[in-house]
Write a protein that holds these residues in place. Structure first.
Motif, short mmCIF file in Angstrom:
data_model
loop_
_atom_site.label_atom_id
_atom_site.label_comp_id
_atom_site.label_asym_id
_atom_site.label_seq_id
_atom_site.Cartn_x
_atom_site.Cartn_y
_atom_site.Cartn_z
N GLN A 198 21.33 6.42 14.13
CA GLN A 198 21.61 6.19 12.72
C GLN A 198 23.10 5.88 12.53
O GLN A 198 23.47 4.92 11.84
CB GLN A 198 21.26 7.43 11.87
CG GLN A 198 19.79 7.82 11.82
CD GLN A 198 18.94 6.97 10.91
OE1 GLN A 198 17.79 6.65 11.22
NE2 GLN A 198 19.51 6.55 9.80
N GLY A 216 22.47 10.17 6.23
CA GLY A 216 21.24 9.85 6.94
C GLY A 216 21.29 10.32 8.38
O GLY A 216 20.32 10.92 8.89
N ARG A 258 16.39 4.42 10.71
CA ARG A 258 15.63 4.36 9.47
C ARG A 258 16.60 4.07 8.33
O ARG A 258 17.67 4.67 8.25
CB ARG A 258 14.93 5.70 9.20
CG ARG A 258 14.02 6.17 10.30
CD ARG A 258 12.76 5.37 10.42
NE ARG A 258 11.81 5.66 9.35
CZ ARG A 258 10.67 4.99 9.17
NH1 ARG A 258 10.34 4.00 9.99
NH2 ARG A 258 9.86 5.31 8.20
N ASP A 259 16.23 3.17 7.44
CA ASP A 259 17.12 2.86 6.32
C ASP A 259 16.33 2.19 5.19
O ASP A 259 16.61 1.06 4.78
CB ASP A 259 18.25 1.94 6.80
CG ASP A 259 19.40 1.89 5.81
OD1 ASP A 259 19.49 2.79 4.95
OD2 ASP A 259 20.20 0.94 5.89
N THR A 294 19.46 5.88 2.71
CA THR A 294 18.90 6.19 4.03
C THR A 294 18.06 7.46 4.00
O THR A 294 16.95 7.49 4.53
CB THR A 294 20.03 6.37 5.06
OG1 THR A 294 20.82 5.17 5.09
CG2 THR A 294 19.46 6.62 6.45
N GLY A 331 25.08 6.42 5.03
CA GLY A 331 24.81 6.32 6.46
C GLY A 331 25.07 7.64 7.17
O GLY A 331 24.28 8.08 8.01
N SER A 378 21.12 2.04 2.49
CA SER A 378 22.53 2.47 2.42
C SER A 378 23.37 1.64 3.38
O SER A 378 24.47 1.19 3.04
CB SER A 378 22.66 3.95 2.82
OG SER A 378 22.17 4.79 1.82
#
Lengths: 494, 494, 494
Positions: free
Chosen positions: C410, C371, C192-193, C311, C368, C197
């Motif tokens: 992630q 996240g 998911r982003d 993120t 990242g 980021s």
């Protein structure tokens, strides 16, 4: 000595000409009081902005407040509002010493015009026959801003050459003419023009150009030193350019149909404008020996695509169709700045400060033609049966109209907007030639000095100038009558 | 030589005074850590911003995500956000050499204040008694921005005369006072004030003015050369003015009732502000011998209408009523800049850098009065039975309140905001007089030099200055102690 | 005399190098025509922007037009659009004489890139297998703007050192690489982003830094006089900073889930950014002897929080979690400007004009990591059963994925974005070293003169410079070959 006397004469003639201490306040006050009275008589909240909506809503089986038109249109309204006040205002700040006038008079004219627009558009489009009232909501505000846009376009042609009082007169008649031509085009001819290629840009463009033609100043080169930009003023102007460019999708979709209509208009305008930027850059670079870019083109021609998609943005012009329109508009508009503007000025005696011919008039006409062709080429296979009816509003008196007929009426609409612009501009221009409006002399054009209290820059200069120069400054004040060579000698001997 | 020693003294005294290398970082760090801890203890997502909304929604029979409050308020929130950071920030860039401080400290103060506002307003307005938590959503963010606006208004009165640490202290107490007076006015008195004429503008205005009065600097004319604007700084300030002006309809409608409430508030504010522009221009032009306009008026007084409609925007004040409010506000605010500000400074010893008395305090009071009168004059015939209840929230404990009583409570609310502003300002002003905050000396006011690393402008000058001047510059650096006449001779003999 | 010959040589070598009259128009025209053809073949309106929506809607039992995705996303889209064109454009105007290039080339690159992005992202993400078409709507426009953002970030590293043709080549490959890495990260790894980021900031940052490393200019100090800002250019840059800062909540929430997803992402970003401002100010003040603030930090590091929450903004990171992320990002980013940027330049030979390492690359990596951790720590107790599924889209092929696995993917996604940035940058950098792109000589870097027709400033100077200086100017034009001392004598003897 002779110079001094001449200077004094100039000084007093200038004072006499441009004193607006009586006219400007009188016009503002009288007008505003008239607006209050007329609003009191005519203007009321529409049912979605009235406290009775709680009952109306229940009556119409509306289950959620989110279906209030406010939520469909308010974000677009605010974008349009930014275009009118920051977009148009800052776009015109490019002149080196007319930024106060650009932003400030734009502000005044728009505030003045939007009130009159609500009334004029109300009388023509939405006067309730039973109550004799005009009911306004967020869509009325957008339409008022649109109407004002036409007058601000016209301002672009005469920027720096007229007094604020002249601008108000121009706007008063401009809004009136706008409401009438809009009524003829949209209601009588039943042409579609949601983004105003015809009713806003073509009309506003020719209105301004004709006024500028009537007000032709043969000795305008006396203020040549004030024409053109400086580095900072060009960056200020880019603020205007970018807000116009970014929010143009909102402009063209602000009053289109709810749902897919607004959605499609925004997509088309977004694509069209991107395409315009590339061809503008290409032609601008081609026009210079070493391929350097010209800020005038980047500031203006990049916007031509938005103008030209004003009519067709809500149609199924298809994404690549939007790109094609932008492609040609970037080329034509930039070429306009390079070739047509000098021709207009020299041969036709039209002095067009901002080049609105290239940014609004020509692209507006292109937009009208694109709209007519796209409408004539519409088909049920592309639009769907209901989609075709919705898009062109083939209902009521117009339910039997064919797309071909519609194309014809679109073209007719464009002619109406040109005629209103030119004839209206000629009449209003003649009125503006009366010697009572306080317009600047030829040598004072493009100079904020005439209508604004300017900040005293001297102190700042003394701050940054080293002592020796301050000394020089000092000497100069004592010796301004000495010729340059004398002065220089004196300076060295001291 | 004497000059040099004096210069050195000045240099060191200045260094000593304004060094904020310890205080500013400490305040920022301590505060931010405190915020993290308090947020950890108290602040949670409300049900519409929590992942559990999928269940809540089903439970409440909400069929569509679009009914999340986010879609009702987020566009207005973003407009308000722009007003806080770009609007207030750039409005204050008008000074010739304090633009970094204007935009930069505005940025700092607002970021600092909004966190504290979420907590303070949460404790007073929305602390859940069962869980002891504050649940925040988009409306909380708008309210936090509103709260910060009060402190930024106060900043306008002391612009250029305080250190960033003082600003943070001012904001800390300002937000606290704001939350309390807001609780008293909106919850205890049950007055309506969606656009904050009273709670934001009146409070913020008198808070700032009283602080400025306590911090009176009798020798402020020592930094006279830094007061006033230059051409470019006035255009930067117009960016602030216009974004405030354009987005004010969003400000006044951001937290009004869904549906017709937001719709009506936006329409009223739009009209009111247009009217203000015309009367501001009229009075500004009248105030000068030749009718020239003054940028100070255009930048500020044009906004007074938005302030004055903060309370009544959501009422059925009717379109012409909105125009009337704007009409008088433009006149009064501009007259304030011409007559009242000099009087305040000379007689009452209140130095008000941005003229917030004319832009916020007076129009805020007018707004409170307009709100009280409009509320008292409300009737079921105009509002409808349910409309009246909804507009004034005559429910719960207040379901038997009459409009006349409501008018009285509105007036009482206004008094509360003035008292909180004046008393709070006096206390906070006294705290700010402690000699530990690093405020600038009188001769260093309005100068970014004190708190900012400024870019070295010399190089730029050398770029644009022809060689002879560079040579002069060069010489000057060697010979700064020589008197001007000596230097000049030396220059010629070399 | 020797100087003159050298000057002439320089002049011609410069002309030869930077003439883009052929390449720039050719690239623009060829590219735009290619776009029109490809759009004609592939791109169509999606069902919500097609006139057939009236039928689709009925079929899907959608009762109101307001449920068109347009109303969920258009306000956010416009905010993102402002960030791309005004935000990025004006942020880069800080250099004293490269504002035309900053705003203008940003405008060109973005318009160029977004068309290619619609195609590339369409092919990878939404090509309809049955019809072979890409169907676009408002979400596609947002994604295209996002994709372009990656390339504009990269522009920041090479600002002032490349030609517009190089920028277009960089963007062409940048968008292509972006679409591929985005496909791998979002579709294959199912990371998911939503706020990018990883896919936007980390990729864009390392892509730009690697290109700048390949294009290392050892003699860049020859244009040292053009590096750095002036007072006005720093204020222009603040326009960019503030619009980025204010609209970042829209950036991070623009394509998150309808309802609570967008709501939560906006709240988190709002809080995170406020926290960043305070720690940025603290570190900036600490870094100077007297606690003065540095505009470079305020303009850039205040934004790092928005990057780092790209993120996690849609996750249940909780309000205090958002504050913590912002807290550390402000510190790290500001320290980056103070310590890491000089190190990168001296040791690693990476010349990073705008410091994108501190604003995008580092905070992107932090984002990242945040996240990955937040995803791995997610639980049903916090998210709710359905909330967890919705937030991480644990449906279809991924319906059995655990949050721990998700955290791993992630992290893997972040590595992919770095690898694509570095490897892609190395390849594209090598292409850009070919001597055909018209890049400026070392001594002409950071100078708008090279690619722009600049307004003639001389007239302005004559306006404000007193007569004695005009005389000097006049003399200088006649005598430029004389050495300074000779000239001075001559001047005094005249």
């Amino acid at each position: 000595m002779g110079n001094c006397i001449q200077g004094c004469k100039d000084y007093f003639s200038r004072q006499k000409n441009t004193n607006i201490r009586l006219t400007l306040p009188v016009v503002c006050f009288v007008w505003q009081i008239a607006m209050i009275i007329l609003f009191g008589v005519f203007i009321r909240y529409d049912e979605e902005s009235d406290t009775h909506w709680v009952e109306t809503k229940a009556h119409d089986n509306i289950t959620s407040d989110i279906e209030n038109d406010f939520y469909f249109r308010y974000p677009s309204f605010q974008d349009v509002h930014v275009m009118i006040f920051v977009g148009f205002g800052f776009l015109m700040t490019f002149l080196k010493r007319y930024s106060f006038g650009a932003v400030g008079f734009n502000f005044l004219v728009a505030s003045f015009g939007l009130q009159w627009a609500l009334l004029m558009q109300g009388w023509f489009h939405s006067l309730d026959p039973q109550t004799g009232k005009i009911f306004i909501g967020v869509e009325s505000l957008i339409n008022a801003d649109f109407c004002v846009a036409g007058c601000l376009i016209a301002y672009g042609a005469v920027l720096g050459k007229v007094s604020p009082v002249q601008l108000l007169v121009m706007t008063l008649f401009g809004v009136t003419l706008f409401a009438v031509e809009e009524y003829i085009i949209l209601n009588l001819l039943h042409a579609r023009d949601a983004g105003g290629s015809m009713v806003i840009h073509t009309f506003g463009g020719y209105y301004g150009l004709t006024i500028s033609w009537v007000l032709y100043r043969p000795n305008l080169n006396q203020s040549k030193r004030m024409q053109g930009s400086v580095y900072h003023s060009d960056i200020f102007a880019m603020i205007g350019t970018l807000f116009l460019w970014m929010f143009w999708p909102s402009f063209n979709s602000a009053i289109t149909d709810h749902g897919d209509g607004q959605h499609r208009a925004a997509i088309n305008t977004y694509l069209c404008l991107a395409s315009t930027v590339l061809t503008t850059v290409a032609i601008s670079s081609l026009s210079q020996k070493t391929g350097k870019l010209d800020m005038v083109h980047i500031q203006n021609s990049t916007l031509a695509g938005g103008v030209a998609l004003g009519t067709a943005a809500e149609f199924m012009i298809s994404p690549y169709g939007a790109l094609i329109v932008g492609f040609f508009c970037g080329i034509i508009s930039t070429m306009g700045y390079i070739f047509i503007s000098p021709f207009l000025e020299k041969t036709l005696k039209i002095q067009d400060t901002c080049g609105i011919h290239n940014l609004h008039a020509m692209p507006g006409v292109i937009g009208g033609i694109v709209g007519a062709i796209t409408a004539a080429a519409a088909s049920e296979s592309v639009y769907g049966k209901q989609g075709l009816i919705n898009t062109f509003d083939f209902t009521g008196d117009f339910k039997d109209r064919t797309v071909l007929t519609q194309g014809g009426y679109q073209a007719a609409g464009m002619c109406v907007s040109i005629v209103f612009g030119v004839v209206g501009g000629a009449i209003v221009g003649s009125i503006l030639r009366l010697p009572i409006w306080g317009d600047p002399a030829d040598e004072n054009c493009f100079d904020d000095e005439v209508y604004w209290e300017l900040p005293d820059e001297e102190e700042e200069h003394q701050e940054s100038i080293p002592p020796i120069l301050e000394y020089n400054n000092h000497m100069i004040h004592k010796q301004q009558d000495l010729s340059e060579s004398n002065f220089s000698v004196e300076h060295c001997e001291s």
